[in-house]
Design a protein around this motif. Structure first.
Motif, PDB file in Angstrom:
ATOM      1  N   VAL A 168       1.208  -9.680   9.121  1.00 23.87           N
ATOM      2  CA  VAL A 168       2.595  -9.335   9.445  1.00 23.87           C
ATOM      3  C   VAL A 168       2.730  -9.059  10.942  1.00 23.87           C
ATOM      4  O   VAL A 168       3.703  -9.447  11.584  1.00 23.87           O
ATOM      5  CB  VAL A 168       3.063  -8.121   8.618  1.00 23.87           C
ATOM      6  CG1 VAL A 168       4.444  -7.648   9.073  1.00 23.87           C
ATOM      7  CG2 VAL A 168       3.109  -8.479   7.129  1.00 23.87           C
ATOM      8  N   GLY A 169       1.749  -8.340  11.490  1.00 22.91           N
ATOM      9  CA  GLY A 169       1.706  -8.141  12.931  1.00 22.91           C
ATOM     10  C   GLY A 169       2.641  -7.084  13.476  1.00 22.91           C
ATOM     11  O   GLY A 169       2.950  -7.095  14.667  1.00 22.91           O
ATOM     12  N   ALA A 170       3.054  -6.146  12.634  1.00 18.16           N
ATOM     13  CA  ALA A 170       3.942  -5.072  13.092  1.00 18.16           C
ATOM     14  C   ALA A 170       3.122  -3.825  13.377  1.00 18.16           C
ATOM     15  O   ALA A 170       2.317  -3.395  12.545  1.00 18.16           O
ATOM     16  CB  ALA A 170       5.004  -4.777  12.033  1.00 18.16           C
ATOM     17  N   ALA A 171       3.336  -3.228  14.538  1.00 15.17           N
ATOM     18  CA  ALA A 171       2.551  -2.055  14.923  1.00 15.17           C
ATOM     19  C   ALA A 171       2.795  -0.869  14.002  1.00 15.17           C
ATOM     20  O   ALA A 171       1.937   0.019  13.890  1.00 15.17           O
ATOM     21  CB  ALA A 171       2.872  -1.673  16.366  1.00 15.17           C
ATOM     22  N   ASN A 172       3.946  -0.829  13.344  1.00 12.45           N
ATOM     23  CA  ASN A 172       4.290   0.299  12.476  1.00 12.45           C
ATOM     24  C   ASN A 172       4.070  -0.009  10.996  1.00 12.45           C
ATOM     25  O   ASN A 172       4.668   0.627  10.128  1.00 12.45           O
ATOM     26  CB  ASN A 172       5.727   0.740  12.706  1.00 12.45           C
ATOM     27  CG  ASN A 172       6.750  -0.308  12.294  1.00 12.45           C
ATOM     28  OD1 ASN A 172       6.515  -1.514  12.435  1.00 12.45           O
ATOM     29  ND2 ASN A 172       7.891   0.135  11.779  1.00 12.45           N
ATOM     30  N   LEU A 173       3.197  -0.963  10.692  1.00 18.94           N
ATOM     31  CA  LEU A 173       2.786  -1.252   9.320  1.00 18.94           C
ATOM     32  C   LEU A 173       1.300  -0.932   9.195  1.00 18.94           C
ATOM     33  O   LEU A 173       0.472  -1.524   9.888  1.00 18.94           O
ATOM     34  CB  LEU A 173       3.047  -2.717   8.976  1.00 18.94           C
ATOM     35  CG  LEU A 173       2.595  -3.176   7.583  1.00 18.94           C
ATOM     36  CD1 LEU A 173       3.360  -2.435   6.481  1.00 18.94           C
ATOM     37  CD2 LEU A 173       2.764  -4.684   7.430  1.00 18.94           C
ATOM     38  N   LYS A 174       0.960   0.022   8.304  1.00 19.32           N
ATOM     39  CA  LYS A 174      -0.432   0.451   8.173  1.00 19.32           C
ATOM     40  C   LYS A 174      -0.798   0.644   6.704  1.00 19.32           C
ATOM     41  O   LYS A 174       0.058   0.611   5.823  1.00 19.32           O
ATOM     42  CB  LYS A 174      -0.673   1.738   8.964  1.00 19.32           C
ATOM     43  CG  LYS A 174      -0.475   1.547  10.472  1.00 19.32           C
ATOM     44  CD  LYS A 174      -1.160   2.612  11.289  1.00 19.32           C
ATOM     45  CE  LYS A 174      -1.125   2.263  12.765  1.00 19.32           C
ATOM     46  NZ  LYS A 174      -1.926   3.203  13.569  1.00 19.32           N
ATOM     47  N   VAL A 175      -2.074   0.875   6.486  1.00 19.02           N
ATOM     48  CA  VAL A 175      -2.599   1.031   5.130  1.00 19.02           C
ATOM     49  C   VAL A 175      -2.760   2.511   4.800  1.00 19.02           C
ATOM     50  O   VAL A 175      -3.215   3.303   5.630  1.00 19.02           O
ATOM     51  CB  VAL A 175      -3.949   0.309   4.984  1.00 19.02           C
ATOM     52  CG1 VAL A 175      -4.577   0.578   3.618  1.00 19.02           C
ATOM     53  CG2 VAL A 175      -3.778  -1.194   5.199  1.00 19.02           C
ATOM     54  N   GLN A 176      -2.388   2.849   3.595  1.00 18.84           N
ATOM     55  CA  GLN A 176      -2.591   4.189   3.057  1.00 18.84           C
ATOM     56  C   GLN A 176      -3.961   4.206   2.376  1.00 18.84           C
ATOM     57  O   GLN A 176      -4.179   3.489   1.402  1.00 18.84           O
ATOM     58  CB  GLN A 176      -1.467   4.481   2.058  1.00 18.84           C
ATOM     59  CG  GLN A 176      -1.388   5.903   1.555  1.00 18.84           C
ATOM     60  CD  GLN A 176      -0.049   6.158   0.884  1.00 18.84           C
ATOM     61  OE1 GLN A 176       1.016   5.971   1.489  1.00 18.84           O
ATOM     62  NE2 GLN A 176      -0.067   6.554  -0.363  1.00 18.84           N
ATOM     63  N   PHE A 177      -4.866   5.004   2.895  1.00 20.71           N
ATOM     64  CA  PHE A 177      -6.239   5.046   2.389  1.00 20.71           C
ATOM     65  C   PHE A 177      -6.356   6.170   1.365  1.00 20.71           C
ATOM     66  O   PHE A 177      -6.480   7.349   1.712  1.00 20.71           O
ATOM     67  CB  PHE A 177      -7.228   5.269   3.539  1.00 20.71           C
ATOM     68  CG  PHE A 177      -8.671   5.063   3.167  1.00 20.71           C
ATOM     69  CD1 PHE A 177      -9.327   3.897   3.526  1.00 20.71           C
ATOM     70  CD2 PHE A 177      -9.378   6.028   2.459  1.00 20.71           C
ATOM     71  CE1 PHE A 177     -10.671   3.693   3.188  1.00 20.71           C
ATOM     72  CE2 PHE A 177     -10.707   5.841   2.114  1.00 20.71           C
ATOM     73  CZ  PHE A 177     -11.354   4.667   2.478  1.00 20.71           C
ATOM     74  N   ASP A 178      -6.291   5.799   0.095  1.00 23.97           N
ATOM     75  CA  ASP A 178      -6.444   6.769  -0.982  1.00 23.97           C
ATOM     76  C   ASP A 178      -7.909   6.747  -1.421  1.00 23.97           C
ATOM     77  O   ASP A 178      -8.378   5.749  -1.972  1.00 23.97           O
ATOM     78  CB  ASP A 178      -5.510   6.408  -2.141  1.00 23.97           C
ATOM     79  CG  ASP A 178      -5.472   7.487  -3.206  1.00 23.97           C
ATOM     80  OD1 ASP A 178      -6.558   7.910  -3.653  1.00 23.97           O
ATOM     81  OD2 ASP A 178      -4.372   7.901  -3.607  1.00 23.97           O
ATOM     82  N   CYS A 179      -8.608   7.842  -1.164  1.00 25.39           N
ATOM     83  CA  CYS A 179     -10.045   7.893  -1.458  1.00 25.39           C
ATOM     84  C   CYS A 179     -10.319   7.678  -2.947  1.00 25.39           C
ATOM     85  O   CYS A 179     -11.321   7.051  -3.312  1.00 25.39           O
ATOM     86  CB  CYS A 179     -10.614   9.229  -1.006  1.00 25.39           C
ATOM     87  SG  CYS A 179     -10.549   9.505   0.781  1.00 25.39           S
ATOM     88  N   TYR A 180      -9.450   8.180  -3.792  1.00 24.19           N
ATOM     89  CA  TYR A 180      -9.611   8.025  -5.240  1.00 24.19           C
ATOM     90  C   TYR A 180      -9.582   6.550  -5.641  1.00 24.19           C
ATOM     91  O   TYR A 180     -10.486   6.056  -6.305  1.00 24.19           O
ATOM     92  CB  TYR A 180      -8.509   8.816  -5.940  1.00 24.19           C
ATOM     93  CG  TYR A 180      -8.351   8.545  -7.412  1.00 24.19           C
ATOM     94  CD1 TYR A 180      -9.188   9.144  -8.353  1.00 24.19           C
ATOM     95  CD2 TYR A 180      -7.330   7.709  -7.870  1.00 24.19           C
ATOM     96  CE1 TYR A 180      -9.033   8.900  -9.710  1.00 24.19           C
ATOM     97  CE2 TYR A 180      -7.162   7.462  -9.223  1.00 24.19           C
ATOM     98  CZ  TYR A 180      -8.017   8.063 -10.144  1.00 24.19           C
ATOM     99  OH  TYR A 180      -7.845   7.814 -11.479  1.00 24.19           O
ATOM    100  N   HIS A 181      -8.546   5.842  -5.203  1.00 27.05           N
ATOM    101  CA  HIS A 181      -8.438   4.426  -5.560  1.00 27.05           C
ATOM    102  C   HIS A 181      -9.572   3.611  -4.956  1.00 27.05           C
ATOM    103  O   HIS A 181     -10.151   2.729  -5.600  1.00 27.05           O
ATOM    104  CB  HIS A 181      -7.097   3.866  -5.090  1.00 27.05           C
ATOM    105  CG  HIS A 181      -5.924   4.418  -5.828  1.00 27.05           C
ATOM    106  ND1 HIS A 181      -5.794   4.341  -7.191  1.00 27.05           N
ATOM    107  CD2 HIS A 181      -4.802   5.057  -5.388  1.00 27.05           C
ATOM    108  CE1 HIS A 181      -4.658   4.899  -7.573  1.00 27.05           C
ATOM    109  NE2 HIS A 181      -4.051   5.350  -6.491  1.00 27.05           N
ATOM    110  N   CYS A 182      -9.906   3.899  -3.712  1.00 31.38           N
ATOM    111  CA  CYS A 182     -10.948   3.125  -3.028  1.00 31.38           C
ATOM    112  C   CYS A 182     -12.298   3.311  -3.699  1.00 31.38           C
ATOM    113  O   CYS A 182     -13.062   2.353  -3.861  1.00 31.38           O
ATOM    114  CB  CYS A 182     -11.014   3.522  -1.558  1.00 31.38           C
ATOM    115  SG  CYS A 182     -12.151   2.502  -0.585  1.00 31.38           S
ATOM    116  N   GLN A 183     -12.611   4.531  -4.108  1.00 30.77           N
ATOM    117  CA  GLN A 183     -13.895   4.769  -4.775  1.00 30.77           C
ATOM    118  C   GLN A 183     -13.989   3.993  -6.084  1.00 30.77           C
ATOM    119  O   GLN A 183     -15.030   3.419  -6.401  1.00 30.77           O
ATOM    120  CB  GLN A 183     -14.080   6.269  -5.029  1.00 30.77           C
ATOM    121  CG  GLN A 183     -15.285   6.631  -5.892  1.00 30.77           C
ATOM    122  CD  GLN A 183     -16.617   6.331  -5.232  1.00 30.77           C
ATOM    123  OE1 GLN A 183     -16.681   5.933  -4.073  1.00 30.77           O
ATOM    124  NE2 GLN A 183     -17.690   6.533  -5.967  1.00 30.77           N
TER     125      GLN A 183
END
Length: 260
Positions: A168-183
């Motif tokens: 997308v290339g937008a500076a104000n678009l980021k990922v929400q890092f949920d430790c529970y889901h990632c684990q």
């Protein structure tokens, strides 16, 4: 030192929603988050925040018909107009409530669906949301969610979330890092936090596998908090867990951080 926000959709459920703000503040929280504010006016929520000295960390854009099982619209072709209207409503709430982060849910995709078609729709909608949010200084967040809790959810992996943001290339678009889901999906959290830190816009925690307090289960959160501090993270860490018993009674894990 980590800064923690109470997730009022999961915590303090022994109280009516608008009363959860005071309960969280009484226990020492300085910020809150939750899924959706839309059953109440933005002015009513802002009044609760102000009365209790709380910061709003984030909330979600409208997800479609949640009661009917929908979990977002951003990756659902044919619903672009509905998505834009929904995100516009989220921006209206944020302008009053004062948060600078909005989570956009992708939605559920049937097995065998054309993944490329859904991804193209997702990219289009996220580009629109990021552009609209930029005018208010708001960051749009996307969150990889595990398929055990939410079967069919379009986005499951951290690397895919980061790739989508880059595309997308937008500076104000980021990922929400949920430790529970990632684990649950991937594990190896420390490596992923370090690898993706520049693209992480918010962090959430819960114990794995039962999603109770973070001092229960297979994750070593004191170690992870040190890693997060070492990376220079200065945002809120959302406590998105279901208390095993009463919310206040289960906050023993948090008290050493507040004392520090």
């Amino acid at each position: 030192m980590p800064r923690f926000a109470a997730n009022l959709s999961m915590m303090y459920t022994e109280h009516a929603f608008l009363d959860r703000f005071a309960a969280a503040a009484a226990d020492g929280f300085k910020a809150v988050e939750y899924l959706f504010p839309y059953e109440h006016t933005a002015a009513d929520i802002r009044a609760r925040l102000d009365a209790n000295g709380l910061t709003q960390a984030l909330f979600n854009a409208p997800p479609g018909d949640w009661a009917a099982g929908e979990r977002g619209m951003a990756a659902l072709p044919g619903r672009q107009a509905e998505f834009r209207d929904a995100f516009g409503r989220a921006l209206e709430y944020a302008a009053v409530i004062g948060n600078d982060k909005i989570h956009v849910m992708a939605g559920l995709v049937p097995a065998g669906a054309d993944h490329g078609r859904h991804r193209a729709c997702y990219l289009e909608n996220l580009a629109h949301a990021a552009q609209a949010a930029a005018a208010q200084g708001i960051t749009v967040l996307i969150e990889p969610i595990n398929g055990r809790d939410m079967p069919g959810y379009f986005l499951n992996r951290q690397d895919d979330g980061q790739a989508i943001c880059k595309e997308v290339g937008a500076a104000n678009l980021k990922v929400q890092f949920d430790c529970y889901h990632c684990q649950i999906v991937e594990g190896d959290l420390t490596v992923k936090l370090k690898r993706d830190f520049a693209g992480i816009g918010h962090i959430q925690i819960a114990g794995v596998p039962e999603r109770h307090e973070p001092d229960l289960g297979e994750l070593n959160y004191p170690y992870l908090f040190d890693v997060i501090d070492g990376l220079g993270y200065d945002g809120w860490i959302g406590c998105e867990y279901r208390p095993r018993a009463g919310t206040s009674a289960g906050l023993g894990w948090l008290k050493p951080y507040w004392k520090a």
